[in-house]
Structure formats: structure tokens, C-alpha cells
Design a protein around this motif. Structure first.
Motif: not given
Ligand code: ZN
Ligand code: ZN
Length: 350
Positions: A234-239, A241-246, A262-265, A269-273
Motif C-alpha cells: 500500500v502506497f500512502e500518498c495523502v498524508g 490529517g488523513a494519515g492517522p486514519f489511512l 509512507l509517502i504523504g507528508a 506527533g500524529a497518534a496511530l491506533t
């Protein structure tokens, strides 16, 4: 010369500033002919940032060589060039081991040299300029910066023929990556929340499948499309505010031994669950991607510029909006609101 200069409100004003001087014998002076509006430029669009007032930006560019330093041998006055603006110190540990893009000085040195594309002239190392044949447009060459990130993501993950991957985000980065993955022979499923870019990705670039994640469950759909196995990468290209969800969503649709790039900026400090257990038991790799430099023996910027010259990329089709430098604020508005403007890639033409 004219330059677009950052204001206290975070937009631009056109000002008269001095033409930069060739300060080193290996430097060239380039007259900018085209500069792309990058997603990373949009993060600071109309955001008041006192430290950025007066700054000249724009790191995707192409132009004409108008003067050369005494030691320049690869270029002459009049050459049309694509410019790799990832300029680093050349002296630190990372530069010495060929990892210029992670040089701690890179950000500031770029800002003083080539990454000032929203102005009429820039100066920087001749070695970072790639000659363009007449059939290649300046705007197309300018957006090789975006393709550079795409090829670096492919190099970092070793994406290869036979794989099925997912790209999050059909913006310029996602679409350029899709274009390159097609060259490599990888099947790409691309997701977004706007139909226009998804149709472009499907009909013009050639996505294997598209998913509007507002209308269908992307995890369910990806599992369906991969016989329940999940995607190889999976190439995450959004980053943003959407990163922690995607990123957690990527974990749910990846196969065992897969990779999440992880490509999107991302924001600090973004928290990930995340389903850490699936990540660990499935030996899923997280692969951060930042800029570009070398793949094997060649600069990644050269690899994508060569593909452009050979006619293998859909760069022209991506450039939907062109503005003169005087209208740079309108250009940024168009790039920032793609639902309204229907823009894929916006460039400034000189
Ligand atoms: Zn960029
Ligand atoms: Zn360095």
C-alpha cells in the motif's frame, strides 16, 4: 527579476528582487520557464507563518541555461534543462555515502539554490540539471520532481511485475506513481474521495481498479480484488490529517509480508491506533519514503527524465491548469480546491 514572495498571510506578492549570482565555479544560472505547484507547497498556502515571510519557494522546475560557472563542462548557454532541486551540502556523512536527500542541510541549501522556482532566475549546481530534447516541454520536465518521489517509492519497496498494489490518493503524487508502476508492470488499485481524479487515473493513466472510499469500503473491495489475500504494497500518498486514519486502514488490506510505504507528508506527533498484532505476526514492513536520490548507479531524477524523453509517461495529460507568475495566487487556489477547479496538476509558465 520578478519573484513570488511569501506574505504574512501565507499567500504571494510579486516583487522585484536581484537576479541571483553564480557563486561557485560548478554552478549555472537558469532562466525558469515552468514551475509546478506541489502538494507540499499547499500545506503552507494561506497559513500565516512569520518565519516564511519574504521567502521564495517552488522546487519543481525547468528552464534555460543562461550563464555557466568556469568549471561547468556538461552544459552550455542555451541548453534547455530539467532541474533536480534536491541540492545538499556535499560534505556531511550522508552526502559522502550517496544519500544526499537525507542530508540535514538539504532543506536550507535547496532554499538558497534551485528550490526558488517561483521566480524568473535560479542558480545551483550544473550536475543537477538534465538536458532536454526539443520535443519535451518545460512543464512536463518540471514535474519530474513528482515522478522522482514515485520512482524512489518503487526503489524503496522493490515493487515488481506480478504484484497487485494499492495507492491511497489520486493527486499528482499518486497518479505519477501509478504511471510508473504501469511501466514496471505492477497492477494498481487507486483510491480517492473525489470521482474526477479516479476517472482520470482509470481512463488516462490506466489503473487496474479505482475505489471511491466515500462510496465503498476500501478494505472489503481490495480483499475482493485480491482473492482475499490483500495487497502486496500500500502506497500512502495523502498524508496530513488523513494519515492517522489511512495507515491503520492499510494494515487491514495488506497481505502477510506486505509493505506499507509512507509517502504523504505526515504531521509531527500524529497518534496511530493500528492492529499491531497483525503487523507483527504478518511481518508487514513500514517503508518511509522521503524525496529521491539514487537507484542503483543512476540518479532517480535522470531515470524519470529518460522515461519522459522516451514517451513512456503521461506527464502532458496530467497538466490541466497553467498560470503566469503574476497569477500565482489563482494557481494555488486552483490546486487547493480540486473539487471546484477539476485540476490534476497546476503549473506556472513563464
Ligand atoms: Zn514537490
Ligand atoms: Zn550533506
Amino acid at each position: 527579476m520578478k519573484a513570488a514572495v511569501k506574505t504574512a498571510e501565507g499567500d504571494f506578492e510579486i516583487k522585484e528582487v536581484p537576479i541571483p549570482e553564480i557563486t561557485r565555479p560548478d554552478y549555472v544560472l537558469v532562466k525558469v520557464r515552468s514551475a509546478g505547484v506541489c502538494g507540499s507547497d499547499l500545506h503552507s498556502w494561506k497559513v500565516p507563518r512569520p518565519e516564511a515571510v519574504g521567502r521564495i519557494t517552488g522546487h519543481e522546475l525547468a528552464g534555460d541555461v543562461v550563464a555557466v560557472g568556469d568549471e561547468v563542462t556538461n552544459l552550455k548557454v542555451g541548453d534547455r534543462v530539467g532541474v533536480d532541486s534536491v541540492v545538499s551540502c556535499g560534505k556531511c556523512y550522508w552526502c559522502r555515502v550517496g544519500q544526499d536527500h537525507i542530508c540535514p542541510e538539504c532543506f536550507s541549501i535547496r532554499g538558497e539554490t534551485f528550490a526558488r522556482g517561483f521566480s524568473e532566475y535560479v542558480v545551483g549546481p550544473a550536475a543537477k540539471c538534465y538536458k532536454l530534447p526539443d520535443h519535451v516541454g518545460y512543464a512536463e520536465a518540471a514535474i519530474m520532481d513528482v515522478y522522482g518521489t514515485g520512482i524512489h517509492a518503487i526503489a524503496r519497496t522493490n515493487a515488481h511485475v506480478g504484484q497487485t498494489v494499492v495507492i491511497f490518493g489520486a493527486g499528482p503524487v499518486g497518479v505519477s506513481l501509478l504511471d510508473l508502476l504501469n511501466v514496471v508492470g505492477v497492477k494498481s488499485i487507486i483510491t480517492d474521495i473525489i470521482d474526477g481524479p479516479l476517472e482520470f487515473a482509470k481512463n488516462t493513466i490506466g489503473a487496474y481498479a479505482t475505489i471511491n472510499s466515500k462510496k465503498e469500503d476500501p478494505v472489503k473491495k481490495v480483499l475482493e480484488l485480491t482473492d482475499g489475500m490483500g495487497a502486496d504494497i500500500v502506497f500512502e500518498c495523502v498524508g496530513g490529517g488523513a494519515g492517522p486514519f489511512l495507515i491503520p486502514q492499510a494494515v487491514e488490506m495488506i497481505r502477510r509480508k506486505g509493505q506499507i510505504a509512507l509517502i504523504g507528508a505526515l504531521r509531527p506527533g500524529a497518534a496511530l491506533t493500528v492492529n499491531w498484532q497483525k503487523l507483527q505476526w504478518g511481518e508487514i514492513d513500514i517503508v518511509p519514503v522521503s524525496g529521491f536520490y539514487h537507484w542503483g548507479n543512476d540518479p532517480e531524477f535522470k531515470i524519470v527524465t529518460d522515461l519522459l524523453i522516451e514517451g513512456k509517461l503521461h506527464a502532458t495529460e496530467q497538466i490541466t491548469h497553467r498560470f503566469p507568475l503574476d497569477k500565482i495566487n489563482e494557481a494555488f487556489d486552483a490546486a487547493a480546491d480540486k473539487t471546484k477547479s477539476k485540476a490534476i496538476k497546476v503549473v506556472i509558465d513563464f
